[in-house]
Design an enzyme around this catalytic site. Structure first.
Site, PDB file in Angstrom:
ATOM      1  N   HIS A 112       0.765  -1.335   0.009  1.00 19.93           N
ATOM      2  CA  HIS A 112       0.170  -0.045  -0.008  1.00 19.93           C
ATOM      3  C   HIS A 112       0.781   1.285   0.058  1.00 19.93           C
ATOM      4  CE1 HIS A 112      -3.116   2.865   1.338  1.00 19.93           C
ATOM      5  NE2 HIS A 112      -3.961   2.259   1.027  1.00 19.93           N
ATOM      6  N   ASP A 114      -7.909  -4.558  -0.166  1.00 20.83           N
ATOM      7  CA  ASP A 114      -8.541  -5.315  -1.462  1.00 20.83           C
ATOM      8  C   ASP A 114      -8.342  -6.738  -1.420  1.00 20.83           C
ATOM      9  OD1 ASP A 114      -9.235  -2.780  -2.842  1.00 20.83           O
ATOM     10  OD2 ASP A 114      -6.884  -2.507  -3.010  1.00 20.83           O
TER      11      ASP A 114
END
Length: 427
Positions: A306, A363
């Site tokens: 991320h 996700d």
């Protein structure tokens, strides 16, 4: 005396004020840098540039911390509904019972779309991506509701906020039903916010539809975890577009388009496509991890890493548990979940990923949940948009409550210098 930092350019020294946030993050105020020195800063991707001061969301990527208005995401996810969370983000505090009831009732009142929206959707191709349809329909709300477009009128803003919160699930379900040739289902205001969305997505006029409470709870949780995430690409887009004093509907439409990209909201769709490709090829998770590490292979381990988090994404831990709960309740044996768990276990022990601080992000498991409840892959990002809506609204609203300039980044020009036009015969 406020703390100052000194910047030396040649023989000239200027003072830069040091700003400090409530959680200790520090910034150098360079608002007058160009006017004083003729210099600008260069920061591709704005990784080190603060565009605003905000009190909505706090992230500490090194420690894996996410808070909404000061409340840890773990507590919000455990104790609050999505509607409560939306109220918190938009109005700044958690609601009492009366405030929550009034907010929920106002949203119920606005769930219907104008009948002419049916014609709007029928003008779109059947294979139109639902995100394109949602963005267009959201912008079109400004044509149906010209009575509440002034970003300087608090009452008009509140009406637009409630309309958007109420109508985006209806807009999303119409986009989906149009793409699969199903009839548009009207909202059922006896249901919860999430229950109503599930009804509009999956019910038909032919038979009764029962909302599964476990699926409803899991989807509500996913929306909470997606509700805001500081100054990401789509949120910054909403603020930048909104800085021109355009109406809220247009700013949110722009945010939906920004979220659509595979490097942003579209990442959960890529995770599912990766898991499906592994399952169809019949290879092991270990084989795929080795491919992802190889410089000679284009395979990528989607759903890991991320831009902000250099530790576990706190949302990923919460979603993983919800994923198992949903599949167990539905009695679904998911090969995709098995592969996902195997990939996570392998990556967390592999020095290649550990050294690069590549941990599962939000996700990684969210797509498995969407897939399990029957959501098509091209609707994953639409679901993300519904969850992110209250954060976008809160950020847009916060910007308008403070003095702000229209967004206008600078650039370093690298093109041709001044030259003369040659007549076309001589080119």
């Amino acid at each position: 005396m406020p703390e100052k930092a000194e910047l030396r350019i040649g023989n000239e020294t200027i003072d830069l004020e040091v700003l400090e946030g409530s959680e200790g993050e520090r910034a150098l105020d360079i608002a007058e840098l160009r006017s004083k020195t003729g210099f600008i800063t260069m920061d591709p991707g704005y990784a080190n540039t603060g565009s605003c001061e905000s009190s909505i969301c706090f992230i500490n990527g090194e420690e894996g911390i996410l808070r909404y208005r000061g409340y840890p995401i773990e507590q919000i996810a455990d104790q609050c509904s999505f509607i409560e969370t939306s109220y918190l983000l938009v109005y700044g505090e958690l609601p009492n019972k009366e405030q929550l009831d009034n907010f929920r009732e106002s949203i119920r009142y606005h769930t219907m779309l104008h009948e002419d929206f049916r014609l709007f959707y029928r003008a779109l191709p059947k294979d139109a991506h639902p995100m394109a349809a949602c963005s267009a329909a959201c912008a079109a709300l400004a044509t149906f509701y010209p009575d509440s477009l002034d970003p300087r009128d608090s009452r008009e803003i509140e009406i637009s906020v409630h309309r958007l919160m109420a109508k985006l699930p209806t807009i999303a379900s119409y986009a989906y039903n149009h793409s699969v040739g199903q009839p548009f289902m009207s909202p059922d205001n006896r249901l919860s916010y999430v229950g109503n969305l599930l009804h509009m997505l999956f019910a038909t006029p032919c038979e009764p539809f029962e909302v599964d409470p476990v699926v409803e709870k899991a989807l509500d949780l996913l929306f909470i975890l997606h509700a805001d995430h500081e100054q990401n690409c789509s949120t910054s887009t909403v603020r930048l577009v909104g800085s021109s004093h355009v109406n809220l509907f247009a700013a949110i439409s722009a945010g939906i388009n920004a979220l659509w990209g595979p490097r942003h909201g579209g990442a959960n769709q890529e995770v599912i496509e990766m898991l499906q490709a592994i399952a169809e090829e019949g290879i092991t998770g270990k084989d795929f991890v080795e491919r992802a590490k190889s410089r000679d292979d284009t395979s990528r381990l989607m759903g890991f890493g991320h831009r902000v988090y250099k530790n576990f994404d706190p949302r990923a831990k919460i979603i993983k548990k919800a994923c198992f709960d949903v599949l167990q309740r539905l009695g679904v044996h998911s090969k995709l979940l098995e592969i996902a768990v195997e990939l996570e276990e392998l990556a967390l022990k592999d020095e290649y990923f550990v050294e690069r601080k590549l941990y599962p992000n939000v996700d990684f498991y969210s797509g498995v949940i969407y897939n399990a409840i029957g959501t098509p892959a091209n609707m994953f990002t639409v679901m993300f948009a519904i969850g992110r809506l209250p954060g976008w609204i809160a950020q847009w609203n916060e910007m308008h409550q403070h003095k702000h300039k229209i967004g206008r980044p600078r650039q370093i020009y690298q093109g041709p210098t001044a030259r003369d036009v040659t007549a076309i015969e001589g080119r």
